[in-house]
Write a protein that holds these residues in place. Structure first.
Motif, PDB file in Angstrom:
ATOM      1  N   SER A 135      -7.300  -8.167  -0.969  1.00 58.91           N
ATOM      2  CA  SER A 135      -9.228  -7.184  -1.135  1.00 58.91           C
ATOM      3  C   SER A 135     -10.232  -7.441  -1.455  1.00 58.91           C
ATOM      4  CB  SER A 135      -8.058  -6.126  -2.066  1.00 58.91           C
ATOM      5  OG  SER A 135      -9.358  -5.257  -2.514  1.00 58.91           O
ATOM      6  N   ASP A 169     -14.351   5.247  -1.536  1.00 60.63           N
ATOM      7  CA  ASP A 169     -13.885   4.463  -0.334  1.00 60.63           C
ATOM      8  C   ASP A 169     -14.838   4.427   0.435  1.00 60.63           C
ATOM      9  OD1 ASP A 169     -12.314   3.142   1.534  1.00 60.63           O
ATOM     10  OD2 ASP A 169     -10.393   4.436   1.454  1.00 60.63           O
ATOM     11  N   ARG A 182     -11.187   1.837   9.310  1.00 62.70           N
ATOM     12  CA  ARG A 182     -10.203   1.227   9.769  1.00 62.70           C
ATOM     13  C   ARG A 182     -10.291   1.003  11.422  1.00 62.70           C
ATOM     14  NH1 ARG A 182      -9.708   3.428   5.377  1.00 62.70           N
ATOM     15  NH2 ARG A 182      -8.995   1.698   3.629  1.00 62.70           N
ATOM     16  N   GLY A 227     -12.252  -2.477   4.134  1.00 60.08           N
ATOM     17  CA  GLY A 227     -10.826  -1.916   3.279  1.00 60.08           C
ATOM     18  C   GLY A 227     -11.671  -2.399   1.534  1.00 60.08           C
TER      19      GLY A 227
END
Length: 389
Positions: free
Chosen positions: A68, A116, A122, A336
């Protein structure tokens, strides 16, 4: 963030060797790695290594084992001289006090918000690293990652400390250069105020009016003392046009009007003299505004008050990041990652790599819940591989 808070606790316990900021918690690190990521943390206490090597190896392991890039939010106060020299910009100086990342602050105040920044990105299929199946890799103290440029910084505002001292000149220029409407339809003042508290909605128009009024009062006093300019003259020259432009089209009075500010000064006997240090007048003003100012200070402490600076992007968005931010820096989306990050390009004619320095984690008002993907799609931007040094 767990890592930052734990390391900070070790510092408070009085660890004299900066390497013990990492080594003292190896048992906890291994437990977290196994329970959260199903990995064995390959870090051992080796005092033959330099502090720089220990910190770089720990951060590299943390990134690889967790997979991450959110771990880059570990905040190093940029306004202070780093104690540990020659650290890459993406490796925190764990010997310094660690501040709470903005993303943690927002999550605590508004736990139901879905923060987010890279959501919906993605599907853009970030390129894979040449090393393993990761989207990033570390080689020779350099971090290679794919990024999307969300925007370029055009203006920066004042820090909280500067505004407390009566200097809001940069913020004034930033606001005057902003579109009257934020990209999501909010007025520029409402959007700017929101970024100071990360859109938590805990502060009202009244709190911001008090904040601006106090800035004006401090500035009046500073100008009187340094330039001998009377309040009415200063306000007509420096601020009346600013207020007129800012309040045009506003659906709520987020700033005091000229008449309101004048009335406050006259009521407290400072319109002629500009002296707010007289005990009686200062006490009266503070007593009237202290509740709102205290609440404002409390809620911006972990965002605006922690060596950070607001900025304006070329696409009209406001954000908050390290006080070291400058015009020309770029705010980027990392695959991410829950938040944005700001970078600065290093010009090196002899290098084929796009070398960048990490400036810090970044909050962008109105773009933290996946909205950025639509903007990136609209602009047609592609992933850009950068080398963070």
């Amino acid at each position: 963030m767990i890592v930052s808070s734990l390391i900070d606790q070790v510092g408070k316990s009085g660890a004299s060797d900066p390497r013990d900021r990492i080594f003292a918690l190896l048992g906890i690190w291994r437990k977290i790695a196994k329970e959260r990521f199903g990995q064995e943390l390959d870090v051992r206490a080796d005092y033959s290594k330099t502090v720089q090597t220990v910190y770089v190896e720990f951060m590299t392991t943390l990134l690889h084992e967790s997979g991450s890039l959110d771990n880059l939010v570990s905040f190093r106060p940029p306004g202070k001289t780093a104690r540990i020299k020659k650290l890459p910009s993406w490796v925190p100086d764990y010997s310094l006090r660690q501040f709470m990342p903005m993303i943690d602050y927002v999550s605590r105040l508004a736990p139901l918000r879905s923060i987010d920044a890279s959501a919906n990105m993605r599907s853009h299929n970030p390129p894979q690293s040449e090393v393993g199946n990761r989207i990033f890799h570390v080689f020779s103290n350099r971090l290679f990652i794919p990024t999307f440029v969300f925007g370029e910084v055009t203006h920066t505002g004042n820090t909280a400390l500067e505004t407390l001292e009566g200097d809001y000149s940069k913020t004034r220029e930033l606001l005057l250069a902003s579109p009257q409407r934020h990209p999501d339809g909010r007025s520029r003042l409402r959007a700017f105020h929101s970024v100071l508290a990360c859109d938590t909605g805990w502060l009202s128009v009244t709190h911001y009016r008090c904040w601006w009024t106090w800035q004006f009062l401090i500035n009046v006093n500073n100008v009187r003392r340094s330039r001998g300019v009377a309040p009415q003259e200063w306000f007509h020259l420096e601020t009346s046009s600013f207020l007129e432009q800012m309040l045009a089209g506003e659906d709520g009075a987020c700033l005091p009007t000229f008449d309101e500010f004048k009335a406050l000064c006259e009521e407290n006997g400072i319109w002629e003299s500009g002296d707010i240090n007289g005990g009686v007048s200062q006490a009266l003003i503070i007593r009237k505004m202290e509740t709102e100012l205290d609440k404002f200070a409390h809620h911006i402490h972990y965002v605006y008050g922690q060596s950070r600076r607001p900025f304006l992007l070329d696409n009209g968005y406001y954000g908050m990041t390290s006080e070291d931010v400058r015009p020309g820096d770029t705010v980027r989306i990392l695959p991410g990652a829950s938040t944005f990050f700001t970078f600065r390009k290093i010009d090196q004619a002899d290098s084929k790599e796009d070398r960048q320095v990490l400036i810090g984690e970044t909050y962008v008002s109105g773009a933290m819940e996946g909205e950025a993907s639509e903007y990136v799609k609209h602009t047609g931007r592609q992933w850009e591989n950068i080398c963070v040094v």
